[in-house]
Design a protein around this motif. Sequence first.
Motif, short mmCIF file in Angstrom:
data_model
loop_
_atom_site.label_atom_id
_atom_site.label_comp_id
_atom_site.label_asym_id
_atom_site.label_seq_id
_atom_site.Cartn_x
_atom_site.Cartn_y
_atom_site.Cartn_z
N GLU A 1 0.81 -1.41 0.16
CA GLU A 1 0.10 0.14 0.49
C GLU A 1 0.63 1.53 -0.38
OE1 GLU A 1 -2.67 -0.74 3.73
OE2 GLU A 1 -3.86 -1.75 2.44
N ASN A 2 2.01 1.17 0.65
CA ASN A 2 2.12 2.29 0.43
C ASN A 2 3.84 2.78 -0.01
OD1 ASN A 2 1.75 3.27 3.35
ND2 ASN A 2 2.82 1.86 5.15
N GLN A 3 4.01 2.01 -1.13
CA GLN A 3 5.19 2.42 -2.17
C GLN A 3 4.38 1.51 -3.21
OE1 GLN A 3 8.92 0.04 -1.45
NE2 GLN A 3 8.83 0.21 0.47
N TYR A 4 3.29 0.82 -3.65
CA TYR A 4 3.33 -0.06 -4.54
C TYR A 4 1.52 1.41 -5.46
CZ TYR A 4 1.74 -2.62 -8.41
OH TYR A 4 2.26 -2.92 -10.02
N VAL A 5 1.03 1.29 -4.25
CA VAL A 5 -0.52 1.68 -4.07
C VAL A 5 -0.27 3.53 -4.60
CG1 VAL A 5 -2.70 2.26 -4.31
CG2 VAL A 5 -1.92 -0.43 -4.05
N SER A 6 0.71 3.93 -3.08
CA SER A 6 0.74 5.05 -2.65
C SER A 6 1.62 5.54 -3.87
CB SER A 6 0.90 5.21 -1.23
OG SER A 6 1.15 6.79 -1.46
N GLN A 7 1.65 6.64 -4.78
CA GLN A 7 3.03 7.23 -5.42
C GLN A 7 3.00 9.07 -5.20
OE1 GLN A 7 1.85 4.46 -9.56
NE2 GLN A 7 1.92 6.64 -10.12
N GLY A 8 1.82 9.31 -5.01
CA GLY A 8 0.98 10.74 -5.68
C GLY A 8 0.35 11.90 -6.72
N TYR A 9 0.37 12.10 -6.85
CA TYR A 9 -0.25 12.52 -8.38
C TYR A 9 0.65 12.76 -9.61
CZ TYR A 9 -4.72 11.70 -5.31
OH TYR A 9 -5.86 11.21 -4.45
N ASP A 10 2.29 13.25 -8.60
CA ASP A 10 2.88 13.71 -9.84
C ASP A 10 3.47 12.49 -10.09
OD1 ASP A 10 1.64 16.27 -9.29
OD2 ASP A 10 2.44 16.79 -8.18
N THR A 11 4.13 11.11 -9.78
CA THR A 11 4.87 10.51 -9.99
C THR A 11 3.74 9.50 -11.77
OG1 THR A 11 5.52 10.19 -7.79
CG2 THR A 11 5.79 8.23 -9.72
N ASN A 12 5.01 9.92 -12.37
CA ASN A 12 4.93 9.13 -13.92
C ASN A 12 5.84 7.95 -13.91
OD1 ASN A 12 4.20 8.59 -16.25
ND2 ASN A 12 4.53 9.97 -17.10
N ARG A 13 5.40 6.81 -13.67
CA ARG A 13 5.90 5.14 -12.93
C ARG A 13 5.69 4.39 -14.67
NH1 ARG A 13 4.47 2.85 -8.01
NH2 ARG A 13 5.88 4.70 -6.61
#
Length: 457
Positions: A409-421
């Motif tokens: 949840e903290n690393q994979y799902v949660s990435q903020g709204y500005d991270t483009n992976r």
Amino acid sequence: MPIEYRTIEEVAGPLMLVRSVTNVAFNELGEIELENGEKRRCRVLEVNGSNVLVQLFESSAGINLSNSKIRFLGHQMELGVSPDMLGRVFDGLGRPIDNGPEIIPEKRMDINGLPINPVARSYPQEFIQTGVSAIDGLNTLVRGQKLPIFSASGLPHANLAAQIARQAKVRGTSEPFAVVFAAIGITFEEANFFIDSFRETGAIDRTVLFINLANDPAIERIATPRMALTAAEYLAFEQGMHVLVILTDITNYADALREVSAARKEVPGRRGYPGYMYTDLASIYERAGRQVGKNGSITMIPILSMPEDDKTHPIPDLTGYITEGQIILSRELYRKGVTPPIDVLPSLSRLKDKGIGKGKTREDHSNTMNQLFSAYARGKDAKELMVILGESALTDIDKLYAKFADEFENQYVSQGYDTNRSIEETLDLGWRLLKILPRAELKRISDELLEKYYDEK
């Protein structure tokens, strides 16, 4: 020259009855001219012999029955389309509101469009990268798909919509990509958020925005998604572009449909919505897709806020029947600070298997996706058990699964709204998380892939 009628019989709210009319069709546009020369637009809602019921786009204030006249224009609502629409902002009826010049149209298209013949449809199978791991890695969006986002009031679906619009792209192709963004019944503050978000990142240059505000008439709200899809059809099937259409919020559209239905005194269906709402929503959603022999495509992400967080409410319920899956936002994850709060377990993309794998994403995508789902589900069960029985009741392996669920949840799902992976970053992150678990637990991944990705140092 259209015939002018001075036979306006009655005005009730947004509705107006006109008598002794000939050769008028359902949905035809009309123009009312007031005594002072002011003109207002309307649309035919019902034809009964020579009597016609029309709905006004603007207010009915000031219409004098004896001195006002009405003429019918002989066509339904149309949108003037041109490649110059990219980078522009329009209102819900296709009029520019960005202080730019009027569009000089190449052609005018009926906004009701034509559904794609099933035989002419090409099967969706090309991966679209949104840059959001919970979508790309686990509920993959495919070119030509309809994948709605089910949200609820107070959840940040606007931020997610803007993020996808900014970041989405079709990989491995040089064909042009465009976004058509329709905001339906939103506040002025939200409208500014979307416009500013696209301008700051430069995404506005490949975007067409249609903004319908909450204080605009209900009849305009019904036209807005159709305006957007008409622009998308022109860009996709006549200009050969990949077009992503984002519609937010479909709930406001359905409420406008209910308002118009109530004004016409129609028999209400479930929760007061008209019985034809399924057909009406399908006439919007089914305009997405790919056509045989044409390069362009329309991929659609409708966003709707579920009233009372209820998945069985008519709007999400009917949308789920028509579309190919759903991305569900979770209030529980939102409270934990997970952004975007995508609940991956009940979310589903029915076409994800068609857009992943070697040559599309990577050969390990399908295996890792299944393993991540399985491990996260078991980790959530372990955490629930921990709440009831305490941590001491868990086995060592259950504790690892509980740790995995938290990290996921903290690393994979949660990435903020500005991270483009990129999809490679998403898959590599999945492997890093799977290394929390012993190799023997990864039963859904082939030995060949485990040797290549799990055992690498």
